[in-house]
Design a protein around this motif. Sequence first.
Motif, PDB file in Angstrom:
ATOM      1  N   ALA A  62      64.683 -10.383 -50.016  1.00  0.00           N
ATOM      2  CA  ALA A  62      65.815 -10.514 -50.927  1.00  0.00           C
ATOM      3  C   ALA A  62      65.708 -11.771 -51.770  1.00  0.00           C
ATOM      4  CB  ALA A  62      67.121 -10.515 -50.138  1.00  0.00           C
ATOM      5  N   SER A  63      65.215 -12.854 -51.179  1.00  0.00           N
ATOM      6  CA  SER A  63      65.098 -14.105 -51.929  1.00  0.00           C
ATOM      7  C   SER A  63      64.118 -13.969 -53.085  1.00  0.00           C
ATOM      8  CB  SER A  63      64.664 -15.240 -51.000  1.00  0.00           C
ATOM      9  OG  SER A  63      63.324 -15.055 -50.558  1.00  0.00           O
ATOM     10  N   ARG A  64      63.038 -13.215 -52.888  1.00  0.00           N
ATOM     11  CA  ARG A  64      62.089 -13.004 -53.988  1.00  0.00           C
ATOM     12  C   ARG A  64      62.744 -12.211 -55.118  1.00  0.00           C
ATOM     13  NH1 ARG A  64      58.606 -12.431 -49.488  1.00  0.00           N
ATOM     14  NH2 ARG A  64      58.774 -10.154 -49.486  1.00  0.00           N
ATOM     15  N   ASP A  65      63.601 -11.244 -54.736  1.00  0.00           N
ATOM     16  CA  ASP A  65      64.305 -10.476 -55.762  1.00  0.00           C
ATOM     17  C   ASP A  65      65.354 -11.321 -56.476  1.00  0.00           C
ATOM     18  OD1 ASP A  65      62.813  -8.233 -55.114  1.00  0.00           O
ATOM     19  OD2 ASP A  65      64.277  -7.505 -53.646  1.00  0.00           O
ATOM     20  N   TYR A  66      65.940 -12.282 -55.747  1.00  0.00           N
ATOM     21  CA  TYR A  66      66.958 -13.132 -56.353  1.00  0.00           C
ATOM     22  C   TYR A  66      66.374 -14.115 -57.362  1.00  0.00           C
ATOM     23  CZ  TYR A  66      71.300 -11.901 -53.996  1.00  0.00           C
ATOM     24  OH  TYR A  66      72.440 -11.257 -53.590  1.00  0.00           O
ATOM     25  N   THR A  67      65.083 -14.342 -57.342  1.00  0.00           N
ATOM     26  CA  THR A  67      64.491 -15.236 -58.338  1.00  0.00           C
ATOM     27  C   THR A  67      64.460 -14.597 -59.718  1.00  0.00           C
ATOM     28  OG1 THR A  67      62.229 -14.448 -57.901  1.00  0.00           O
ATOM     29  CG2 THR A  67      63.006 -16.309 -56.588  1.00  0.00           C
ATOM     30  N   LEU A  68      64.550 -13.276 -59.785  1.00  0.00           N
ATOM     31  CA  LEU A  68      64.467 -12.580 -61.063  1.00  0.00           C
ATOM     32  C   LEU A  68      65.732 -12.799 -61.888  1.00  0.00           C
ATOM     33  CD1 LEU A  68      62.965  -9.192 -59.830  1.00  0.00           C
ATOM     34  CD2 LEU A  68      61.747 -11.205 -60.684  1.00  0.00           C
ATOM     35  N   GLU A  69      65.567 -12.789 -63.185  1.00  0.00           N
ATOM     36  CA  GLU A  69      66.696 -12.998 -64.095  1.00  0.00           C
ATOM     37  C   GLU A  69      67.745 -11.904 -63.950  1.00  0.00           C
ATOM     38  OE1 GLU A  69      67.368 -14.035 -68.859  1.00  0.00           O
ATOM     39  OE2 GLU A  69      65.439 -13.312 -68.106  1.00  0.00           O
ATOM     40  N   SER A  70      67.317 -10.701 -63.555  1.00  0.00           N
ATOM     41  CA  SER A  70      68.225  -9.560 -63.436  1.00  0.00           C
ATOM     42  C   SER A  70      69.062  -9.595 -62.158  1.00  0.00           C
ATOM     43  CB  SER A  70      67.431  -8.257 -63.469  1.00  0.00           C
ATOM     44  OG  SER A  70      66.483  -8.224 -62.402  1.00  0.00           O
ATOM     45  N   ALA A  71      68.843 -10.587 -61.297  1.00  0.00           N
ATOM     46  CA  ALA A  71      69.539 -10.629 -60.006  1.00  0.00           C
ATOM     47  C   ALA A  71      71.043 -10.772 -60.170  1.00  0.00           C
ATOM     48  CB  ALA A  71      69.002 -11.777 -59.162  1.00  0.00           C
ATOM     49  N   ALA A  72      71.484 -11.397 -61.263  1.00  0.00           N
ATOM     50  CA  ALA A  72      72.913 -11.617 -61.464  1.00  0.00           C
ATOM     51  C   ALA A  72      73.694 -10.312 -61.514  1.00  0.00           C
ATOM     52  CB  ALA A  72      73.134 -12.418 -62.743  1.00  0.00           C
ATOM     53  N   THR A  73      73.053  -9.249 -61.938  1.00  0.00           N
ATOM     54  CA  THR A  73      73.728  -7.954 -62.057  1.00  0.00           C
ATOM     55  C   THR A  73      73.427  -7.019 -60.888  1.00  0.00           C
ATOM     56  OG1 THR A  73      71.901  -7.077 -63.397  1.00  0.00           O
ATOM     57  CG2 THR A  73      73.752  -8.102 -64.572  1.00  0.00           C
ATOM     58  N   SER A  74      72.650  -7.486 -59.922  1.00  0.00           N
ATOM     59  CA  SER A  74      72.271  -6.611 -58.802  1.00  0.00           C
ATOM     60  C   SER A  74      72.517  -7.279 -57.446  1.00  0.00           C
ATOM     61  CB  SER A  74      70.794  -6.205 -58.922  1.00  0.00           C
ATOM     62  OG  SER A  74      69.954  -7.348 -58.959  1.00  0.00           O
ATOM     63  N   GLN A  75      73.457  -8.220 -57.395  1.00  0.00           N
ATOM     64  CA  GLN A  75      73.743  -8.923 -56.138  1.00  0.00           C
ATOM     65  C   GLN A  75      74.179  -7.962 -55.039  1.00  0.00           C
ATOM     66  OE1 GLN A  75      75.765 -12.813 -56.082  1.00  0.00           O
ATOM     67  NE2 GLN A  75      76.081 -12.534 -58.279  1.00  0.00           N
ATOM     68  N   THR A  76      75.094  -7.066 -55.374  1.00  0.00           N
ATOM     69  CA  THR A  76      75.612  -6.130 -54.371  1.00  0.00           C
ATOM     70  C   THR A  76      74.505  -5.260 -53.788  1.00  0.00           C
ATOM     71  OG1 THR A  76      77.755  -6.063 -55.507  1.00  0.00           O
ATOM     72  CG2 THR A  76      77.270  -4.295 -53.948  1.00  0.00           C
ATOM     73  N   ALA A  77      73.615  -4.773 -54.640  1.00  0.00           N
ATOM     74  CA  ALA A  77      72.516  -3.921 -54.176  1.00  0.00           C
ATOM     75  C   ALA A  77      71.566  -4.699 -53.278  1.00  0.00           C
ATOM     76  CB  ALA A  77      71.765  -3.343 -55.374  1.00  0.00           C
ATOM     77  N   LEU A  78      71.282  -5.955 -53.642  1.00  0.00           N
ATOM     78  CA  LEU A  78      70.368  -6.770 -52.840  1.00  0.00           C
ATOM     79  C   LEU A  78      70.977  -7.082 -51.477  1.00  0.00           C
ATOM     80  CD1 LEU A  78      69.050  -9.271 -55.551  1.00  0.00           C
ATOM     81  CD2 LEU A  78      67.845  -7.319 -54.572  1.00  0.00           C
ATOM     82  N   ASP A  79      72.245  -7.457 -51.452  1.00  0.00           N
ATOM     83  CA  ASP A  79      72.895  -7.758 -50.180  1.00  0.00           C
ATOM     84  C   ASP A  79      73.031  -6.511 -49.310  1.00  0.00           C
ATOM     85  OD1 ASP A  79      73.099 -10.373 -50.961  1.00  0.00           O
ATOM     86  OD2 ASP A  79      75.203 -10.255 -51.567  1.00  0.00           O
ATOM     87  N   THR A  80      73.308  -5.374 -49.929  1.00  0.00           N
ATOM     88  CA  THR A  80      73.414  -4.120 -49.178  1.00  0.00           C
ATOM     89  C   THR A  80      72.083  -3.745 -48.541  1.00  0.00           C
ATOM     90  OG1 THR A  80      75.170  -3.317 -50.644  1.00  0.00           O
ATOM     91  CG2 THR A  80      73.994  -1.674 -49.346  1.00  0.00           C
ATOM     92  N   ARG A  81      70.984  -3.988 -49.257  1.00  0.00           N
ATOM     93  CA  ARG A  81      69.667  -3.696 -48.708  1.00  0.00           C
ATOM     94  C   ARG A  81      69.392  -4.537 -47.464  1.00  0.00           C
ATOM     95  NH1 ARG A  81      65.049  -5.116 -52.644  1.00  0.00           N
ATOM     96  NH2 ARG A  81      66.276  -3.692 -53.963  1.00  0.00           N
ATOM     97  N   VAL A  82      69.767  -5.832 -47.525  1.00  0.00           N
ATOM     98  CA  VAL A  82      69.597  -6.709 -46.361  1.00  0.00           C
ATOM     99  C   VAL A  82      70.462  -6.210 -45.206  1.00  0.00           C
ATOM    100  CG1 VAL A  82      69.906  -9.052 -45.479  1.00  0.00           C
ATOM    101  CG2 VAL A  82      69.008  -8.704 -47.778  1.00  0.00           C
ATOM    102  N   GLN A  83      71.704  -5.853 -45.482  1.00  0.00           N
ATOM    103  CA  GLN A  83      72.601  -5.350 -44.440  1.00  0.00           C
ATOM    104  C   GLN A  83      72.042  -4.100 -43.775  1.00  0.00           C
ATOM    105  OE1 GLN A  83      76.327  -4.833 -46.481  1.00  0.00           O
ATOM    106  NE2 GLN A  83      77.076  -6.852 -45.908  1.00  0.00           N
TER     107      GLN A  83
END
Length: 206
Positions: A62-83
Amino acid sequence: MIRRRLFIARAVLRHLRQNREGATLVEFAIVGPVLILMLMGLFDIAHTQYTSAVLYGAVQKASRDYTLESAATSQTALDTRVQDQIRAVMPNGATITFTKTAFDDFKNVNEREEWTDTNNNGTCNGGEPYQDENNNGIWDVYRGQSGLGTARDVMLYTTNVTYPRLFPMFGMIGLPANVTLSATTVLRRQPFDQGSNQSPTVRNCP
């Protein structure tokens, strides 16, 4: 008559002393609980280690995905994937929380805002001047601001997990009823040629 009774009693005791029937059952009654407790403890430790490995792997991805500029609009999806990855190996009732704190630079991660402690009491108060690094109008223990921050900012990403133990042996050996795990990573947001670079403001503590 009394002598006969004593003779019978001695014979019975001699027979009981020589009788080995049921000895295994008695020995297991002594050793069994300790063995079962040890096995449950080993399984509990093994499960905790495995869960911790899954947690760290999910957070690193998830941290690697959060480095991307598009992460601001996909926070919920990234956190859901971790969950989803964590809940797959945890018992029901697990609690998962995320904390995201942005800093201007790596050197500022988890550093408190500087202030002049004129009264030497270790607390920012009494009108003492301080550097408001995140410009939120109050003195903070940490210089960061909640959230992802902007491009080039450094984000501290923390995931905390709490879940009930798999085996009910915790009370016997003084362990807490719940297991608490935490995984933390630090990353810099893209694109790297921009950033907030806020200038701190000098304010006074209340």
